[in-house]
Structure formats: structure tokens, C-alpha cells
Design an enzyme around this catalytic site. Structure first.
Site, PDB file in Angstrom:
ATOM      1  N   LYS A  53      14.196 -22.322 -25.316  1.00 37.24           N
ATOM      2  CA  LYS A  53      12.949 -22.423 -26.085  1.00 37.24           C
ATOM      3  C   LYS A  53      12.761 -23.836 -26.615  1.00 37.24           C
ATOM      4  CE  LYS A  53      13.033 -17.554 -26.955  1.00 37.24           C
ATOM      5  NZ  LYS A  53      13.595 -16.437 -27.695  1.00 37.24           N
ATOM      6  N   GLN A  97      15.054 -14.915 -33.547  1.00 37.96           N
ATOM      7  CA  GLN A  97      15.749 -14.535 -32.314  1.00 37.96           C
ATOM      8  C   GLN A  97      16.471 -13.195 -32.511  1.00 37.96           C
ATOM      9  OE1 GLN A  97      15.633 -16.342 -29.355  1.00 37.96           O
ATOM     10  NE2 GLN A  97      16.661 -14.559 -28.488  1.00 37.96           N
ATOM     11  N   ASP A 120       5.577 -14.514 -31.459  1.00 31.37           N
ATOM     12  CA  ASP A 120       6.276 -13.540 -30.609  1.00 31.37           C
ATOM     13  C   ASP A 120       5.536 -12.197 -30.614  1.00 31.37           C
ATOM     14  OD1 ASP A 120       8.336 -13.197 -28.857  1.00 31.37           O
ATOM     15  OD2 ASP A 120       9.790 -12.543 -30.372  1.00 31.37           O
TER      16      ASP A 120
END
Ligand code: NAP
Length: 289
Positions: A53, A97, A120
Site C-alpha cells: 500500500k 489493517q 476501505d
């Protein structure tokens, strides 16, 4: 049969985004375009994903910040970092995460992320927007699937899409995206009876179950579009998908390989969502606002 080349599409999209970032910077619009990644603990797979990322941010020219927290961090500590990033003008979007260490509630922490920074697509706010058919920041993997289908100009309206898998991360948002694209959608899961009977009816078959080579040729209609989200290991430890590619490929009109299909799109969509969030925050669009 045509291969849907996710690596190629992802590279093309990243090149376009790099240009867009350069143009936004040149216009001096808004402040920094920044992505924060919160990593709690030292799960090796998560460390690889996080590195990818950060690398993708560098590739398109956006600022990134890794918030690296010890595995024994308290809920309050992680919540405090999320609150600080919510308030930080240099941070456009953030991602927590997953998975988190077991003592931390993913659900409660994710929902502390400001929806406009939820690149996300995992907060109730953004999910609600998706479910009600409004513009939204959508979870990166299902969004990547839709972008692949769009890139290859594959018609969706009126098609029967079958999604196998109903996770909050992939299956459910993908089903909703396909519904928003006017597909007739069937969602299957581990309790579905006569699965092959249903998958054989699919014009577009999307599989996200995490079981190596589970979908065999007899489960696929001749000429179907097959999207394989799975990232599994075969009996020799080699990376493979949920679809038995060698057996199924000849029956499909289009198919995603693993690796090189959906996978490369996921991180690319994280960057795309960060740019979308930036446009909203700076009044350039109202997607997900
Ligand atoms: P998950 O949370 O474990 O969900 C799996 C889903 O598959 C569940 O809904 C489960 O049904 C269903 N399922 C399991 N066995 C089944 C069976 N025999 N028949 C029908 N349905 C079955 O997994 P996930 O996070 O969605 O991930 C799925 C796969 O995609 C994994 O291989 C993962 O590594 C991969 N993935 C790839 C990317 C990428 O970037 N390419 C991103 C995310 C995930 P129940 O709900 O009934 O249990």
C-alpha cells in the site's frame, strides 16, 4: 476465451492516477493527498500488504504514513490514533489493517473512522450509502472487480450474476455493486443447497470463498464470465484461486487468473478511493459525502 488482465488494468489506472495527482498538485487544490495505514502487531502477511500500500502511494505520488502499533496496544490507544488521523488535515484517507489482535474489536474500531476518510469502505456510513445506491467509498476488492468488468466493457444490465461467498469484505458489497449495476443477483454461501445448480445459471460468476480450485468445469455455464477473488495455495503451496482455472478456462468467455486478476486491483482501488475522498473533501465532487 479471454483473460481479464488485472495487472495490466491496474498499471493503466495507476498511470492515470499519477497524472491526476500531478495535475491536482499543480492546481494547488486543497492540502496534501495522504493515506494513513494503521498496523497493529506484527502479522507477516499484514506487513507485506501494508508495504504494498505504501509502495502504491509512492508510485502515484501521494503522501503516506504508517502508524505502526505494538500487538498489545489497548483499544483506547488505537482509538486515539484513529481520532488523531480523523482530525489531521494531511490525511485524506485511512485504513485499519485487518486482522487486528484478538483483544481488539474490529467492528468498534472501524466505526471510529470518519466516513469521509473511510477509503476501505468499511464503516456503516459508507456501507449504508452503497446499500442505498448512492455514490460511496466502496471496499477495494469488490470495487476492483467492477472496474475490471467495466474496463472489458462486459455488459451487466439484466445479466444473472451469482456471487459465491457473503463476507462483509467481499461477497456482500460485490453483490450490492452488481445489483446497483442492474444485474439479477444470487448470493450463495456455505449453507447453499445444490450450489452447482445455481452457479451453472450464472452469466457472471464471482467466487470469493477461500477454497483452492473449488469451482470446477461442471459448475460453470458455457460462455460465462468468471471472476475469481480467491487467493489460496494449492497442494504444492503454489498461489491459486477458488476456481480450477485450467479446467474452467475453456468454458468461459472471460476469466480472471490468479495471480494477476483481481489481486492487483485491490491496492489500486485504495488509491482510487483516496483520490475520490480528496475530491469530496475539497469540493471537487460529492462522492461519498
Ligand atoms: P471469508 O470471510 O472467509 O468468507 C468466505 C465466504 O465463503 C463465506 O461467506 C462462506 O460462507 C463462503 N463459503 C465457504 N465455503 C463455502 C462453500 N463450500 N460453498 C459456498 N460458500 C462457501 O473470506 P473473504 O475475506 O471473503 O475472502 C474470500 C477469498 O478471497 C479468500 O481466498 C481471500 O484470500 C480472497 N481475497 C482476495 C483479495 C484480493 O485482493 N484478491 C481480497 C480479499 C480476499 P458462510 O458465510 O456461510 O460461512
Amino acid at each position: 476465451m479471454q483473460i481479464i488482465d488485472g495487472k495490466l488494468v491496474a498499471a493503466k489506472l495507476r498511470a492515470e492516477m499519477r497524472e491526476e495527482v500531478a495535475a491536482l498538485k499543480a492546481q494547488g487544490a486543497g492540502g496534501k493527498i495522504g493515506l494513513a495505514v494503521i498496523l497493529v502487531g506484527d502479522d507477516p502477511a499484514s506487513q507485506v500488504y501494508v508495504r504494498n500500500k505504501i509502495k502504491a502511494c509512492e508510485e502515484v505520488g501521494i503522501y503516506s504514513r504508517l502508524v505502526d502499533l505494538p500487538a498489545d496496544s489497548t483499544f483506547e490507544r488505537v482509538a486515539g490514533e484513529i481520532a488523531a488521523l480523523n482530525a489531521d488535515p494531511d490525511i485524506t484517507g485511512m485504513i485499519l489493517q485487518l486482522p487486528l489482535p484478538r483483544h481488539l474489536s474490529e467492528e468498534k474500531l472501524v466505526d471510529l473512522i470518519a466516513p469521509e476518510k473511510d477509503v476501505d469502505g468499511c464503516t456503516y456510513g459508507q456501507k449504508g450509502r452503497l446499500w442505498t445506491g448512492r455514490d460511496s467509498l466502496v471496499a477495494c476488492t469488490p470495487l476492483g472487480v467492477i472496474r475490471l468488468l467495466e474496463h472489458y466493457d462486459l455488459p451487466l444490465e439484466g445479466k444473472h450474476a451469482v456471487v459465491v461467498g457473503r463476507s462483509n469484505l467481499v461477497g456482500k458489497p460485490l453483490a450490492q455493486l452488481l445489483l446497483n449495476k442492474n444485474c439479477t443477483v444470487t448470493v450463495c454461501h456455505s449453507r447453499t443447497r445444490d450450489l452447482a445448480e445455481i452457479t451453472r445459471q450464472a452469466d457472471v460468476l464471482c467466487v470469493a470463498i477461500g477454497k483452492a480450485k473449488f469451482v470446477t468445469a461442471d459448475m460453470v455455464k458455457q460462455g460465462a464470465v468468471v471472476i475469481d477473488v480467491g487467493m489460496d495455495r494449492d497442494e504444492n503451496g503454489k498461489l491459486c484461486g477458488d476456481v480450477d482455472f485450467a479446467a474452467v478456462a475453456d468454458k468461459c468467455s472471460y476469466i480472471t487468473p490468479v495471480p494477476g486478476g483481481v489481486g492487483p486491483m485491490t491496492v489500486t482501488m485504495l488509491i482510487s478511493n483516496t483520490l475520490d475522498a480528496y475530491r469530496v473533501q475539497n469540493g471537487i465532487s460529492n462522492k461519498g459525502a
